[in-house]
Motif scaffolding. Sequence first.
Motif, PDB file in Angstrom:
ATOM      1  N   ARG A 151      21.606  45.665  79.874  1.00 54.09           N
ATOM      2  CA  ARG A 151      22.114  45.102  81.139  1.00 54.09           C
ATOM      3  C   ARG A 151      22.142  46.246  82.161  1.00 54.09           C
ATOM      4  O   ARG A 151      22.623  47.336  81.839  1.00 54.09           O
ATOM      5  CB  ARG A 151      23.518  44.486  80.979  1.00 54.09           C
ATOM      6  CG  ARG A 151      23.513  43.201  80.149  1.00 54.09           C
ATOM      7  CD  ARG A 151      24.840  42.467  80.249  1.00 54.09           C
ATOM      8  NE  ARG A 151      24.956  41.725  81.499  1.00 54.09           N
ATOM      9  CZ  ARG A 151      26.112  41.160  81.914  1.00 54.09           C
ATOM     10  NH1 ARG A 151      27.213  41.293  81.207  1.00 54.09           N
ATOM     11  NH2 ARG A 151      26.150  40.479  83.053  1.00 54.09           N
ATOM     12  N   ASP A 195      31.870  46.914  87.979  1.00 58.05           N
ATOM     13  CA  ASP A 195      30.781  47.261  87.064  1.00 58.05           C
ATOM     14  C   ASP A 195      30.159  48.609  87.399  1.00 58.05           C
ATOM     15  O   ASP A 195      29.589  49.272  86.545  1.00 58.05           O
ATOM     16  CB  ASP A 195      29.719  46.167  87.072  1.00 58.05           C
ATOM     17  CG  ASP A 195      30.244  44.957  86.332  1.00 58.05           C
ATOM     18  OD1 ASP A 195      30.933  44.137  86.952  1.00 58.05           O
ATOM     19  OD2 ASP A 195      30.009  44.869  85.113  1.00 58.05           O
ATOM     20  N   LEU A 219      26.004  37.933  76.614  1.00 60.82           N
ATOM     21  CA  LEU A 219      27.416  38.073  76.976  1.00 60.82           C
ATOM     22  C   LEU A 219      28.364  37.682  75.847  1.00 60.82           C
ATOM     23  O   LEU A 219      29.477  37.211  76.069  1.00 60.82           O
ATOM     24  CB  LEU A 219      27.752  37.300  78.268  1.00 60.82           C
ATOM     25  CG  LEU A 219      27.453  38.024  79.596  1.00 60.82           C
ATOM     26  CD1 LEU A 219      26.010  38.447  79.726  1.00 60.82           C
ATOM     27  CD2 LEU A 219      27.883  37.206  80.780  1.00 60.82           C
ATOM     28  N   GLN A 221      33.526  32.931  83.363  1.00 62.88           N
ATOM     29  CA  GLN A 221      34.401  33.912  82.683  1.00 62.88           C
ATOM     30  C   GLN A 221      35.858  33.707  83.072  1.00 62.88           C
ATOM     31  O   GLN A 221      36.770  33.947  82.275  1.00 62.88           O
ATOM     32  CB  GLN A 221      33.963  35.344  83.030  1.00 62.88           C
ATOM     33  CG  GLN A 221      32.651  35.776  82.406  1.00 62.88           C
ATOM     34  CD  GLN A 221      31.482  35.530  83.333  1.00 62.88           C
ATOM     35  OE1 GLN A 221      31.488  34.606  84.140  1.00 62.88           O
ATOM     36  NE2 GLN A 221      30.451  36.350  83.226  1.00 62.88           N
ATOM     37  N   ARG A 257      30.922  41.608  76.751  1.00 59.37           N
ATOM     38  CA  ARG A 257      30.670  41.734  78.184  1.00 59.37           C
ATOM     39  C   ARG A 257      31.871  42.431  78.835  1.00 59.37           C
ATOM     40  O   ARG A 257      32.874  42.676  78.183  1.00 59.37           O
ATOM     41  CB  ARG A 257      30.437  40.351  78.806  1.00 59.37           C
ATOM     42  CG  ARG A 257      31.507  39.351  78.320  1.00 59.37           C
ATOM     43  CD  ARG A 257      31.945  38.358  79.295  1.00 59.37           C
ATOM     44  NE  ARG A 257      32.511  38.934  80.476  1.00 59.37           N
ATOM     45  CZ  ARG A 257      33.780  39.366  80.576  1.00 59.37           C
ATOM     46  NH1 ARG A 257      34.612  39.316  79.534  1.00 59.37           N
ATOM     47  NH2 ARG A 257      34.224  39.865  81.704  1.00 59.37           N
ATOM     48  N   ILE A 294      24.581  41.586  73.744  1.00 58.76           N
ATOM     49  CA  ILE A 294      24.895  42.091  75.091  1.00 58.76           C
ATOM     50  C   ILE A 294      24.224  41.198  76.135  1.00 58.76           C
ATOM     51  O   ILE A 294      24.833  40.822  77.136  1.00 58.76           O
ATOM     52  CB  ILE A 294      24.454  43.565  75.222  1.00 58.76           C
ATOM     53  CG1 ILE A 294      25.346  44.457  74.347  1.00 58.76           C
ATOM     54  CG2 ILE A 294      24.477  44.015  76.678  1.00 58.76           C
ATOM     55  CD1 ILE A 294      24.889  45.908  74.248  1.00 58.76           C
ATOM     56  N   LEU A 317      31.265  47.096  77.385  1.00 56.13           N
ATOM     57  CA  LEU A 317      29.845  47.433  77.245  1.00 56.13           C
ATOM     58  C   LEU A 317      29.673  48.930  76.977  1.00 56.13           C
ATOM     59  O   LEU A 317      28.757  49.338  76.250  1.00 56.13           O
ATOM     60  CB  LEU A 317      29.069  47.021  78.501  1.00 56.13           C
ATOM     61  CG  LEU A 317      28.893  45.511  78.685  1.00 56.13           C
ATOM     62  CD1 LEU A 317      28.258  45.198  80.048  1.00 56.13           C
ATOM     63  CD2 LEU A 317      28.039  44.912  77.570  1.00 56.13           C
TER      64      LEU A 317
END
Length: 354
Positions: A81, A226, A41, A185, A44, A38, A49
């Motif tokens: 995270r 997020d 990543l 990403q 991710r 985690i 997650l």
Amino acid sequence: MRTIDWVDGAIEMIDQTLLPDEVRVLRVDDLDVLIDAISRLVVRGAPALGVAGALGVAMIARAHRDPSEVGPLAARLRAARPTAVNLAWGVDRALAALPHGAEAVLAEALAIRDEDIAACREMGNLGADLVRELVPDGPITVMTICNTGGLATVERGTALGVVQTLFERGDLREALAAETRPLLQGARLTTWELAQMGAPYRLFVDSAGPSMLTRGLADVVLIGADRIAANGDTANKIGSYSLALGARRAGVPFIVVAPESTVDVATASGDEIEIEDRGTDEVVSVRGVRLAAEGTRAINPAFDVTPHDLITAVVTNRRVVRVGRGETMHDLPHSAADDTVAAAAAGSSGWKEN
Ligand code: MRU
């Protein structure tokens, strides 16, 4: 292929650090390995997650006969995270099943996995309907950032899932993907997914986004999230806020797409969201190659918060919330926080974080 799943007694996940060059599956049956995955990543994206957190608790519960040992280990996993609320949500929801035994924890984790798959389908349809409503004529060019596709969920994705639905409906002209420094990403993962989809796309450097919007190069911006605070303020990958400012200036709709597990009504506004700082190394070098002068220190916030007034709408798997018009996430019938509060009220997890 699923991004993350439970296979023969362990967690399997695609190692996203190796994409797009290599598709390799990492098998995890140890908590330290999961926390490391985690943190690096390997897995991710907020919804993925959440599934990792829940499956992780199932893994811990099966390995420890004494339930009192599970809580402290789950607390370590929960903290791997800080910004994506889904990780804590997935851990808490799985823990709430612990009094019923390890197999009940696993069943809850698998339910979270299955709900994520269904939620992505629902977001795809709701989001594509909204985009078509806001951009009524012709094929649509979508700008996006980070990776919000199947790699960020179990199968299909949030914002990129909407892009896929638009593509399948014949409504997509092109997807424009921000490369998403520093971990790329967008460049590594979103291009890989769009290429697999067969959708038309181009990549751009992050700093080009706002001026591309004011030049009229995109019809809509779609991002993931997020954590969405009660007032609609949205934490997402660093660079999202710049795109929102550019979109406002250009009069382009800016839409957040996220499952309800990303809604955190216990957080009143974006000011209260913890922003992960990932340190110097990944800014001063790219995949092991140093770019900056030796000894350079970096500021590396992984996320930013877009204020709700810059957001046209939040699309969840249940409804469209026009946060830019003053609607709040309290208007949702149900949220992740409700699950957590309900579980705590029932005292069912028998565990509290200190
Ligand atoms: O640091 P990452 O790659 O985990 O950040 C991911 C994002 O910011 C995504 O946009 C967000 O988690 C939504 S994923 C559907």
